[in-house]
Design an enzyme around this catalytic site. Structure first.
Site, PDB file in Angstrom:
ATOM      1  N   ARG A   5      -4.668 -82.399 -25.049  1.00 39.14           N
ATOM      2  CA  ARG A   5      -3.799 -81.260 -24.690  1.00 39.14           C
ATOM      3  C   ARG A   5      -2.379 -81.782 -24.798  1.00 39.14           C
ATOM      4  O   ARG A   5      -2.010 -82.733 -24.089  1.00 39.14           O
ATOM      5  CB  ARG A   5      -4.084 -80.763 -23.272  1.00 39.14           C
ATOM      6  CG  ARG A   5      -3.021 -79.815 -22.766  1.00 39.14           C
ATOM      7  CD  ARG A   5      -3.403 -79.074 -21.516  1.00 39.14           C
ATOM      8  NE  ARG A   5      -4.403 -78.063 -21.813  1.00 39.14           N
ATOM      9  CZ  ARG A   5      -4.722 -77.064 -20.978  1.00 39.14           C
ATOM     10  NH1 ARG A   5      -4.129 -76.961 -19.791  1.00 39.14           N
ATOM     11  NH2 ARG A   5      -5.622 -76.173 -21.315  1.00 39.14           N
ATOM     12  N   HIS A  22      -4.835 -72.416 -28.771  1.00 40.59           N
ATOM     13  CA  HIS A  22      -5.798 -72.797 -27.710  1.00 40.59           C
ATOM     14  C   HIS A  22      -7.197 -72.318 -28.146  1.00 40.59           C
ATOM     15  O   HIS A  22      -7.774 -71.405 -27.566  1.00 40.59           O
ATOM     16  CB  HIS A  22      -5.373 -72.125 -26.402  1.00 40.59           C
ATOM     17  CG  HIS A  22      -6.009 -72.712 -25.177  1.00 40.59           C
ATOM     18  ND1 HIS A  22      -6.871 -73.799 -25.200  1.00 40.59           N
ATOM     19  CD2 HIS A  22      -5.906 -72.357 -23.862  1.00 40.59           C
ATOM     20  CE1 HIS A  22      -7.248 -74.074 -23.960  1.00 40.59           C
ATOM     21  NE2 HIS A  22      -6.696 -73.216 -23.134  1.00 40.59           N
ATOM     22  N   GLN A  71     -10.321 -71.962 -25.696  1.00 39.23           N
ATOM     23  CA  GLN A  71     -10.245 -70.792 -24.822  1.00 39.23           C
ATOM     24  C   GLN A  71     -10.811 -69.557 -25.517  1.00 39.23           C
ATOM     25  O   GLN A  71     -11.581 -68.794 -24.932  1.00 39.23           O
ATOM     26  CB  GLN A  71      -8.774 -70.532 -24.439  1.00 39.23           C
ATOM     27  CG  GLN A  71      -8.595 -69.322 -23.542  1.00 39.23           C
ATOM     28  CD  GLN A  71      -9.209 -69.542 -22.169  1.00 39.23           C
ATOM     29  OE1 GLN A  71      -8.953 -70.552 -21.533  1.00 39.23           O
ATOM     30  NE2 GLN A  71     -10.028 -68.612 -21.708  1.00 39.23           N
ATOM     31  N   ASP A  81      -1.725 -63.057 -20.599  1.00 35.39           N
ATOM     32  CA  ASP A  81      -1.543 -64.453 -20.181  1.00 35.39           C
ATOM     33  C   ASP A  81      -0.174 -64.533 -19.523  1.00 35.39           C
ATOM     34  O   ASP A  81       0.607 -63.561 -19.555  1.00 35.39           O
ATOM     35  CB  ASP A  81      -1.643 -65.367 -21.429  1.00 35.39           C
ATOM     36  CG  ASP A  81      -1.634 -66.857 -21.086  1.00 35.39           C
ATOM     37  OD1 ASP A  81      -1.797 -67.212 -19.899  1.00 35.39           O
ATOM     38  OD2 ASP A  81      -1.435 -67.667 -22.016  1.00 35.39           O
ATOM     39  N   CYS A 108      -6.900 -66.048 -19.574  1.00 32.55           N
ATOM     40  CA  CYS A 108      -7.409 -67.430 -19.650  1.00 32.55           C
ATOM     41  C   CYS A 108      -7.265 -68.170 -18.330  1.00 32.55           C
ATOM     42  O   CYS A 108      -7.966 -69.164 -18.100  1.00 32.55           O
ATOM     43  CB  CYS A 108      -6.694 -68.186 -20.763  1.00 32.55           C
ATOM     44  SG  CYS A 108      -4.918 -68.367 -20.489  1.00 32.55           S
ATOM     45  N   ARG A 162     -15.876 -71.656 -20.556  1.00 33.84           N
ATOM     46  CA  ARG A 162     -15.226 -72.820 -21.158  1.00 33.84           C
ATOM     47  C   ARG A 162     -16.231 -73.975 -21.232  1.00 33.84           C
ATOM     48  O   ARG A 162     -16.305 -74.696 -22.220  1.00 33.84           O
ATOM     49  CB  ARG A 162     -14.010 -73.248 -20.322  1.00 33.84           C
ATOM     50  CG  ARG A 162     -12.870 -72.245 -20.279  1.00 33.84           C
ATOM     51  CD  ARG A 162     -12.217 -72.055 -21.626  1.00 33.84           C
ATOM     52  NE  ARG A 162     -11.744 -73.322 -22.151  1.00 33.84           N
ATOM     53  CZ  ARG A 162     -10.605 -73.928 -21.799  1.00 33.84           C
ATOM     54  NH1 ARG A 162      -9.796 -73.344 -20.938  1.00 33.84           N
ATOM     55  NH2 ARG A 162     -10.250 -75.092 -22.343  1.00 33.84           N
TER      56      ARG A 162
END
Ligand code: CP
Ligand code: NVA
Length: 305
Positions: free
Chosen positions: A106, A133, A136, A224, A263, A291
């Site tokens: 990440r 991402h 996700q 988000d 998310c 996830r």
């Protein structure tokens, strides 16, 4: 030497590969839920996890996922590594590849992920960059399909900031054949390259400033945070984003059974109200759970197990 199976972006895998991973995730999840003895295909394998940004879900779900598959993890934070003292990404990739079987990262700049993958001789997994991402969105598609069946032909509406999660949703729209309506304030558009790629690969994408237009008849509304990690310097006033808040009024323009996705972490009262995120159409905690299941399938794919 053969190129490792990196999981960089949804655009870097074929639709067949992505459907294969999704099906594998569904099967592994079903077996786990049924209490069947699950295989340990990654016995003896070690995943290095590099975090240059904060995380709760990604960190725990990769760790637990590796353990469930029989493997182990090593947690590395950028500041504790020589990487944080300017050792290069390329040298870090070369060194870690001598110890571990896969690397998850990440990071900030997407170029850091690409450089890691270029120099690693083991698979590299994108656990979020400033640009994308993909893990996700694999979990989100799994979640949608569990609740409503195939995403093919469905309408996903995104409202808020045109960020990394949206970019991966756009890539997914081409690979999984659904439509994306994007509503963002002027100046918060997704990077045009992601819109162009999705359209060039067959997706229908609408970009508008009207949240109402984007969510009309949608099957799923996704939002988000208005300020992603590392983007604090370009944070804009909440008044700019308020028309994009997902509240009951905005939800009322979508299909009555439209799902709400986020998310997480959520900023309640900002991009989404409590009524919506805690309401009957919200599947945010299923997304969080998924996830784990999606990433187990990604790990198995990368390590060809
Ligand atoms: N959704 C997500 O990636 O959460 P974390 O930042 O907690 O990992
Ligand atoms: N867009 C958010 C996602 C967090 C999981 C961020 O990058 O901070």
């Amino acid at each position: 030497m053969t190129t490792p199976r990196h999981f960089i972006d949804l655009s870097t895998l074929s639709a067949a590969e992505l459907h294969g991973i999704l099906n594998d995730a569904k099967e592994r999840k079903a077996k786990l839920k049924a209490g069947e003895a699950t295989e340990k295909p990654l016995e003896g394998k070690v995943l290095a996890m590099i975090f240059e940004k904060a995380s709760t879900r990604t960190r725990v779900s990769f760790d637990v996922g590796m353990r469930q598959l029989g493997g182990e993890t090593i947690m590395l934070t950028g500041t504790e590594m020589q990487l944080g003292r300017s050792e290069t990404i390329a040298d870090t990739a070369r060194v870690l590849s001598r110890y571990v079987d896969a690397i998850m990262i990440r990071t900030t700049d997407h170029a850091r992920l690409l450089e890691l993958a270029e120099y690693a001789t083991v698979p590299v997994i994108n656990a979020l960059t400033d640009d994308t991402h993909p893990c996700q969105i694999m979990a989100d598609i799994l979640t949608y399909e569990e609740h409503r069946g195939s995403v093919k032909g469905k309408i996903f509406a995104w409202t808020g900031d045109g960020n990394n999660v949206l970019h991966s949703l756009l890539e997914a729209s081409a690979r999984f054949e659904f439509r994306v309506n994007v509503a963002v304030p002027a100046g918060s558009e997704p990077k045009q390259h992601y819109v162009d790629w999705a359209r060039a690969n067959g997706a229908q994408v609408l970009v508008t400033n009207s949240a109402e237009e984007a969510v009309r008849d949608a099957d799923c509304i996704v939002t988000d945070t208005w300020v992603s990690m590392g983007q604090e310097h370009r944070a804009r006033g909440h008044n700019v984003f308020l028309p994009y808040q997902v509240n009951e009024k905005l939800m009322s323009f979508a299909k009555p059974d439209a799902l709400f996705m986020h998310c997480l972490p959520a900023h309640r009262g900002e991009e989404v109200t409590d009524e919506v995120i805690d309401g009957p159409n919200s599947v945010v905690f299923d997304e969080a759970e998924n996830r784990l299941h999606a990433q187990k399938a990604i790990l198995a794919w990368c390590l060809e197990s």
